[in-house]
Design an enzyme around this catalytic site. Structure first.
Site, mmCIF file in Angstrom:
data_model
loop_
_atom_site.group_PDB
_atom_site.id
_atom_site.type_symbol
_atom_site.label_atom_id
_atom_site.label_comp_id
_atom_site.label_asym_id
_atom_site.label_seq_id
_atom_site.Cartn_x
_atom_site.Cartn_y
_atom_site.Cartn_z
ATOM 1 N N TYR A 267 -52.209 33.557 6.265
ATOM 2 C CA TYR A 267 -52.889 33.092 5.059
ATOM 3 C C TYR A 267 -53.763 34.165 4.414
ATOM 4 C CZ TYR A 267 -51.270 28.310 5.525
ATOM 5 O OH TYR A 267 -50.476 27.194 5.573
ATOM 6 N N GLU B 198 -47.815 11.318 22.678
ATOM 7 C CA GLU B 198 -47.002 12.169 21.800
ATOM 8 C C GLU B 198 -47.573 12.290 20.398
ATOM 9 O OE1 GLU B 198 -42.639 12.146 19.590
ATOM 10 O OE2 GLU B 198 -42.979 10.765 21.241
ATOM 11 N N ASP C 241 -42.094 8.313 22.076
ATOM 12 C CA ASP C 241 -41.089 7.518 21.365
ATOM 13 C C ASP C 241 -39.863 7.314 22.254
ATOM 14 O OD1 ASP C 241 -42.527 7.249 19.010
ATOM 15 O OD2 ASP C 241 -41.570 8.962 18.024
#
Length: 271
Positions: free
Chosen positions: A53, A136, A182
């Site tokens: 950046y 997660e 998941d």
């Protein structure tokens, strides 16, 4: 060490300038070397994203910076931390934990969620928790630390695929580790990235608790990932279940299930 690296870096720049035709990305290289040299001079640590950046118009992509870091480490025969480039921090934790470097306090977290500090700068940690729960997803992590009542659990979230820094912290924890992910091939693959973890959800038994509106069908990328994982012989029961039933489920489906009690769920799973 830093002065020696500065000299080597200066010699590398001279070599590249003498062989400029071999380096088509010379502007990017020189800008990168400039930032590294300045960091070594000022003894200032930067992470990969900061370097990118600081000169977005020159580097164009983060992957260019990543490539230059790897290439420079190879050429100078040093590590990323030797160049004072820290790991990009992503993972977060919740719980009382103290971090030390050379017996000096570096970071302490007594309340709330905190970014995992650069573990390359840490050589000792202190904590009182007996268990660790790895979650997660950030949204589920936030809901869990708000609603789950427990003082002996350290909560960690890698925000998807864990970065190296998150794994370094997990490796330093000498306690029982649990995880919830998941129910899809990517969630299972993420679970495999954590060492010595017991996956407590979503498991096949949990599916009966979940409303069918949260069931999703597998796409071609899911099936491709399932086949890759099956070759590795990991979580075969879950993977075959997904294939047979053409199903995948996100953790949000479980947490929004009718009558779902987060405290009862984790109390029965984390022992």
């Amino acid at each position: 060490m830093k002065n020696n690296l500065k000299v080597k870096l200066e010699e590398l720049v001279i070599y590249i300038l003498k062989n400029i035709k071999r380096y088509p990305n010379i502007i990017q290289r020189l800008k990168f070397y400039e930032q590294i040299h300045l960091g070594l001079t000022l003894n200032k640590i930067k992470n990969k994203r900061e370097i990118y950046y600081n000169s977005v118009s020159i580097f164009k992509k983060q992957s260019i910076v990543d490539m230059l870091i790897k290439d420079t480490c190879n050429k100078l025969k040093c590590t990323q931390s030797d160049l004072l480039i820290s790991t990009t921090l992503k993972g977060v934790f919740y719980g009382n934990i103290t971090f030390y470097k050379n017996n000096k306090l570096v970071h302490v977290n007594l309340k709330g969620t905190s970014l995992i500090p650069d573990m390359n700068q840490i050589d000792r940690i202190e904590y009182t928790q007996k268990k660790c729960l790895i979650i997660e997803k950030d949204t589920i992590f936030s809901k869990t630390v708000r609603e789950y009542i427990s003082n002996d659990i350290l909560f960690i979230c890698g925000k998807g695929y864990p970065c190296r820094n998150t794994l370094l912290l997990v490796n330093k924890l000498n306690i029982r580790k649990y995880g919830i992910f998941d129910f899809d091939p990517y969630g299972l693959e993420i679970c495999t990235k954590y060492p010595s973890i017991k996956k407590i959800g979503i498991d096949i038994k949990d599916i009966n608790l979940i409303d069918k509106q949260h069931f999703m069908i597998l796409n071609k990328y899911d099936i491709r990932k399932i086949n890759t994982l099956l070759k590795q012989k990991v979580y075969e029961i879950e993977l075959f279940y997904m294939l047979k039933n053409n199903i995948k489920i996100e953790i949000e489906g479980l947490f929004s299930a009718k009558g779902f009690d987060i405290n009862n769920y984790f109390y029965t799973k984390i022992i």
